[in-house]
Motif scaffolding. Structure first.
Motif, PDB file in Angstrom:
ATOM      1  N   TYR A   1       7.733  -0.823   5.115  1.00 47.97           N
ATOM      2  CA  TYR A   1       7.375  -1.821   6.120  1.00 47.97           C
ATOM      3  C   TYR A   1       6.797  -1.209   7.393  1.00 47.97           C
ATOM      4  O   TYR A   1       6.180  -1.919   8.187  1.00 47.97           O
ATOM      5  N   LEU A   2       7.004   0.084   7.613  1.00 49.19           N
ATOM      6  CA  LEU A   2       6.383   0.718   8.781  1.00 49.19           C
ATOM      7  C   LEU A   2       4.879   0.551   8.729  1.00 49.19           C
ATOM      8  O   LEU A   2       4.225   0.353   9.762  1.00 49.19           O
ATOM      9  N   PHE A   3       4.327   0.621   7.538  1.00 49.05           N
ATOM     10  CA  PHE A   3       2.875   0.470   7.383  1.00 49.05           C
ATOM     11  C   PHE A   3       2.501  -0.955   7.002  1.00 49.05           C
ATOM     12  O   PHE A   3       1.635  -1.560   7.619  1.00 49.05           O
ATOM     13  N   SER A   4       3.154  -1.502   5.987  1.00 47.35           N
ATOM     14  CA  SER A   4       2.860  -2.875   5.577  1.00 47.35           C
ATOM     15  C   SER A   4       3.895  -3.367   4.582  1.00 47.35           C
ATOM     16  O   SER A   4       4.354  -2.614   3.722  1.00 47.35           O
TER      17      SER A   4
ATOM     18  N   PRO B   1       0.805  -1.228   0.000  1.00 44.86           N
ATOM     19  CA  PRO B   1       0.000   0.000   0.000  1.00 44.86           C
ATOM     20  C   PRO B   1       0.832   1.268   0.000  1.00 44.86           C
ATOM     21  O   PRO B   1       1.926   1.316   0.573  1.00 44.86           O
ATOM     22  N   LYS B   2       0.313   2.297  -0.660  1.00 44.88           N
ATOM     23  CA  LYS B   2       0.849   3.651  -0.581  1.00 44.88           C
ATOM     24  C   LYS B   2      -0.110   4.454   0.283  1.00 44.88           C
ATOM     25  O   LYS B   2      -1.330   4.432   0.064  1.00 44.88           O
TER      26      LYS B   2
ATOM     27  N   LYS C   1      -8.803  -7.320   1.922  1.00 50.92           N
ATOM     28  CA  LYS C   1      -9.425  -7.398   3.233  1.00 50.92           C
ATOM     29  C   LYS C   1      -8.949  -6.296   4.185  1.00 50.92           C
ATOM     30  O   LYS C   1      -9.740  -5.733   4.945  1.00 50.92           O
ATOM     31  N   ARG C   2      -7.658  -5.991   4.108  1.00 48.18           N
ATOM     32  CA  ARG C   2      -7.080  -5.059   5.072  1.00 48.18           C
ATOM     33  C   ARG C   2      -7.225  -3.603   4.681  1.00 48.18           C
ATOM     34  O   ARG C   2      -7.349  -2.728   5.551  1.00 48.18           O
TER      35      ARG C   2
ATOM     36  N   PRO D   1      -0.352 -10.620  -0.398  1.00 48.32           N
ATOM     37  CA  PRO D   1      -1.168 -11.183  -1.477  1.00 48.32           C
ATOM     38  C   PRO D   1      -2.421 -10.351  -1.699  1.00 48.32           C
ATOM     39  O   PRO D   1      -2.900  -9.655  -0.799  1.00 48.32           O
ATOM     40  N   VAL D   2      -2.967 -10.447  -2.917  1.00 45.17           N
ATOM     41  CA  VAL D   2      -4.101  -9.596  -3.282  1.00 45.17           C
ATOM     42  C   VAL D   2      -5.281  -9.797  -2.342  1.00 45.17           C
ATOM     43  O   VAL D   2      -5.982  -8.843  -1.992  1.00 45.17           O
ATOM     44  N   GLU D   3      -5.528 -11.032  -1.914  1.00 42.81           N
ATOM     45  CA  GLU D   3      -6.665 -11.288  -1.022  1.00 42.81           C
ATOM     46  C   GLU D   3      -6.494 -10.545   0.298  1.00 42.81           C
ATOM     47  O   GLU D   3      -7.461  -9.963   0.825  1.00 42.81           O
TER      48      GLU D   3
END
Length: 313
Positions: free
Chosen positions: A294-297, A81-82, A307-308, A301-303
């Motif tokens: 990595y601080l955020f994520s 994610p951005k 969801k998140r 995987p796409v699934e």
């Protein structure tokens, strides 16, 4: 015991001694090596008067990429994610190719991306990544998720391909909103290889409604004059500069200058490789627009990404 190169930058042996008389015992290894890309590594241990014992051999993995990984659809996309630094909201994603080898599980990118690039298979896998990213974005929209724009990395081979623009046109032609969800990330050094060619291609792509980002900014030594002429939407600060932002005043000054320059050119700024709260806080104070790291994520995987990070409309 240290490794020693043997007639090839990626063929190594470990031994106490290596008599030339035993060189013939390496013939099968070097013959096998001749059918592999240069980036594949072979490491063996040699015991005097006995055949070498192979410790690492990347050649079979390369053969599996050619014979099964593409045909069997073993490549997958993971999304990182951005995040908008002002709102904390996920506003985009970078698509990263992963190889889900059924024998060994997920293969680290540095173990197969160089091989894809060297053998030219990156063009085929790159086309697949573009198609899958567009399909995922359109599926998110169709199922009522808050779809975010997906950035896909472009390789030098793809950019130099005379059919690249037509390929993009075909990919976004599968849906009315496909162009809205696609962003191409192109490294600074790649653009600088042939600025006139790059400007022409990128202008055509932007006219289609696709966003364009210059990736790893600061590593390609581009001139400010060229930067002002490039048809871009976003400038992405290389992770090495993000790391240095907390190392001292020089690192901080450099990132401050990059952000100010980009905003003066009406470009959005994304910082990649953000791993600490201190980096996040400084980037926020400097009015950096977005971050990923990595601080955020980590890439997921796409699934998991759906969801998140993607809510319902």
């Amino acid at each position: 015991m240290p490794l020693k190169p043997m007639n090839d930058q990626n063929v190594f042996y470990s031994t106490d001694e290596f008599p030339q008389a035993i060189l013939a015992s390496w013939a099968p290894i070097l013959e096998n090596r001749a059918n592999c890309p240069r980036s594949a590594r072979i490491i063996a241990h040699h015991r005097p008067e006995s055949p070498p014992t192979i410790i690492q051999n990347d050649c079979p993995r390369w053969a599996r990429i050619r014979s099964q990984a593409i045909d069997n659809e073993e490549f997958v996309l993971h999304y990182q994610p951005k995040v908008n630094l002002a709102s904390g909201k996920v506003v985009g994603a970078e698509a990263l190719i992963r190889w889900n080898d059924p024998r060994t599980g997920l293969v680290p990118p540095d173990k197969f991306i160089p091989i894809l690039e060297e053998t030219g298979l990156i063009s085929e896998v790159g086309r697949w990544a573009l198609r899958r990213a567009v399909e995922d974005y359109l599926r998110w929209r169709a199922t009522g998720l808050e779809a975010v724009r997906i950035a896909v990395n472009v390789s030098p081979l793809q950019l130099r391909n005379p059919g690249f623009v037509a390929e993009i046109e075909r990919k976004i032609g599968i849906g009315a909103h496909a162009a809205d969800g696609l962003e191409l990330e192109i490294t600074e050094s790649m653009i600088m290889e042939d600025v006139k060619h790059s400007v022409s291609i990128l202008r055509t792509i932007r006219d289609m409604g696709v966003h364009v980002t210059i990736d790893d900014f600061g590593t390609g030594f581009s001139s400010l004059g060229y930067l002002s002429k490039l048809p871009l939407d976003t400038l992405k600060i290389d992770r090495s500069f993000v790391t240095d932002i907390t190392a001292g005043p020089q690192g901080l000054a450099l990132v401050t200058t990059i952000i100010s320059l980009a905003h003066a050119l009406k470009l959005k700024v994304v910082a990649e490789g953000v791993e600490t709260e201190q980096q996040y806080s400084l980037l926020h104070l400097l009015s950096c627009d977005e971050m990923q790291g990595y601080l955020f994520s980590k890439p997921v995987p796409v699934e998991d990404f759906e969801k998140r990070f993607l809510g319902r409309m």
